[in-house]
Design an enzyme around this catalytic site. Structure first.
Site, PDB file in Angstrom:
ATOM      1  N   SER A 184       7.008   3.565   6.082  1.00 43.64           N
ATOM      2  CA  SER A 184       7.127   4.514   4.972  1.00 43.64           C
ATOM      3  C   SER A 184       6.321   5.775   5.237  1.00 43.64           C
ATOM      4  CB  SER A 184       6.593   3.836   3.707  1.00 43.64           C
ATOM      5  OG  SER A 184       6.432   4.777   2.675  1.00 43.64           O
ATOM      6  N   TYR A 234      -0.563  -0.586  -0.550  1.00 48.12           N
ATOM      7  CA  TYR A 234       0.811  -0.659  -0.028  1.00 48.12           C
ATOM      8  C   TYR A 234       0.929   0.115   1.291  1.00 48.12           C
ATOM      9  CZ  TYR A 234       5.616   0.939   0.503  1.00 48.12           C
ATOM     10  OH  TYR A 234       6.836   1.274   1.028  1.00 48.12           O
ATOM     11  N   LYS A 273       1.702  -1.111   5.360  1.00 48.69           N
ATOM     12  CA  LYS A 273       2.742  -0.574   6.251  1.00 48.69           C
ATOM     13  C   LYS A 273       2.108  -0.129   7.566  1.00 48.69           C
ATOM     14  CE  LYS A 273       6.472  -1.123   3.917  1.00 48.69           C
ATOM     15  NZ  LYS A 273       7.520  -1.992   4.418  1.00 48.69           N
TER      16      LYS A 273
END
Ligand code: UFG
Length: 313
Positions: A96, A120, A124
């Site tokens: 992302s 988050y 990633k």
């Protein structure tokens, strides 16, 4: 047996079957369940894996980071272990643009510093590091790490699209709820940013372009263009920034009526503006986005009107 906590719907797979030449095989399981993973690799001849299994709500990751490290990082380790045990070493990973954190300038190239500002994003980036180390270890691994910008829109048939549980966090599904009168109005989170119209700017990318990016990534990995020891990072965006007000205007053009909104306070953690530099995707994969913002809104609106209750869970 681990609990399956996915957000997806089996109905979406049935619809993919109707739209495509072959019915996908659906095996329901948890990415942390090594027994199921081993079974899948035992039972099927697999050349490559597209790894999309993960959780992705930024706010939730701040409140419950352990869930994010467990599913996104431990789940990836389980998957890569099963691949290793079965001699499968080609992987496309769903990363992302959130790994860039709060960038100082745009467009963003893949070389720019990574400094995710929520759990988050950390997960990633950790999986990116795992894959970079695995490819560097000379075990024959090849990886493509695709950094998505803001995926929106739906398939042009109106049959498959995003169906979030509960109140959506993200702009497009929220506007979809307002457009279908399930919410009275949209909150615009701040119009006092240092951008031309004061609202935040993002690089929205049509999901079909994103899907095509994965096909190109697989083509690349399975060709002789890819070499061992390579974990290539590739941005997938349109290289165009759109503000929240521009998105509202594009939605109004798509649905033919006004989207009621009010400007509220800024949302904590929002980055004022960023968009991609996707030249590497073009050079390496022969990919570039083909859909513009207007098409994203038209397709999202078609999906929304054809499926006011999503997949009807
Ligand atoms: N916004 C509103 N009102 C809303 C929802 C969003 O004004 O009801 C604004 C946000 O403040 C932001 C813009 O719309 O300025 C886009 O917000 P989204 O929540 O749709 O998307 P984000 O850019 O915050 O994040 C998304 C994904 C992340 C991913 C990131 C990648 O949610 O998981 O894109 O760049 F990491």
């Amino acid at each position: 047996m681990l609990r399956v906590i996915g957000n997806s719907s089996a109905e979406s797979i049935r619809r993919v079957s109707r739209l495509s030449n072959g019915a996908p095989v659906l095996i329901k399981g948890d990415v942390r369940d090594t027994a199921i993973l081993d079974q899948v690799f035992d039972d099927n001849a697999i050349d490559a894996v597209i790894h999309l299994a993960g959780v992705k709500a930024v706010g939730e990751s701040v409140k419950n980071p352990q869930k994010y490290y467990d599913i996104n990082v431990s789940g990836s380790v389980c998957l890569f272990g099963a691949m290793q045990r079965h001699g499968v070493s080609n992987v496309v990973f769903s990363s992302s643009a959130t790994v860039y954190g709060v960038p100082e300038t745009s467009p963003l190239t893949e070389e720019m510093p990574t400094k995710p500002h929520n759990p988050y994003g950390q997960t990633k980036l950790m999986v990116e590091h795992i894959l970079r180390d695995m490819t560097a270890a000379n075990l024959g691994w090849r990886a493509l790490l695709l950094r998505y910008f803001n995926p929106v829109g739906a398939h042009s048939s109106g049959e498959i699209g995003e169906d979030p549980h509960g109140i959506p966090d993200n702009l497009f599904p929220f506007i979809g709820m307002v457009a279908t009168k399930r919410k009275p109005l949209l909150d615009v989170f701040g119009a006092d940013y240092n951008t031309p119209d004061g609202t935040c700017i993002r690089d929205y990318i049509h999901v079909v372009d994103l899907a095509r990016g994965h096909v190109k990534a697989l083509d690349y990995l399975l060709s002789d263009r890819a070499t061992d020891n390579s974990a290539k990072i590739v941005n997938l965006g349109t290289d165009q920034g759109s503000s929240v007000f521009q998105v509202i205007k594009a939605w109004e053009a798509a649905c033919g009526f006004e989207i009621p909104f009010q400007v509220t306070n800024r949302r904590a953690g929002d980055v004022p503006a960023y968009y991609a530099d996707s030249r590497r995707a073009k050079a390496l994969l022969g990919w570039q986005a083909e859909h513009d913002l207007a098409q994203m809104c038209v397709d999202h609106w078609r999906w929304q009107t054809k499926n006011p209750d999503g997949y009807g869970k």
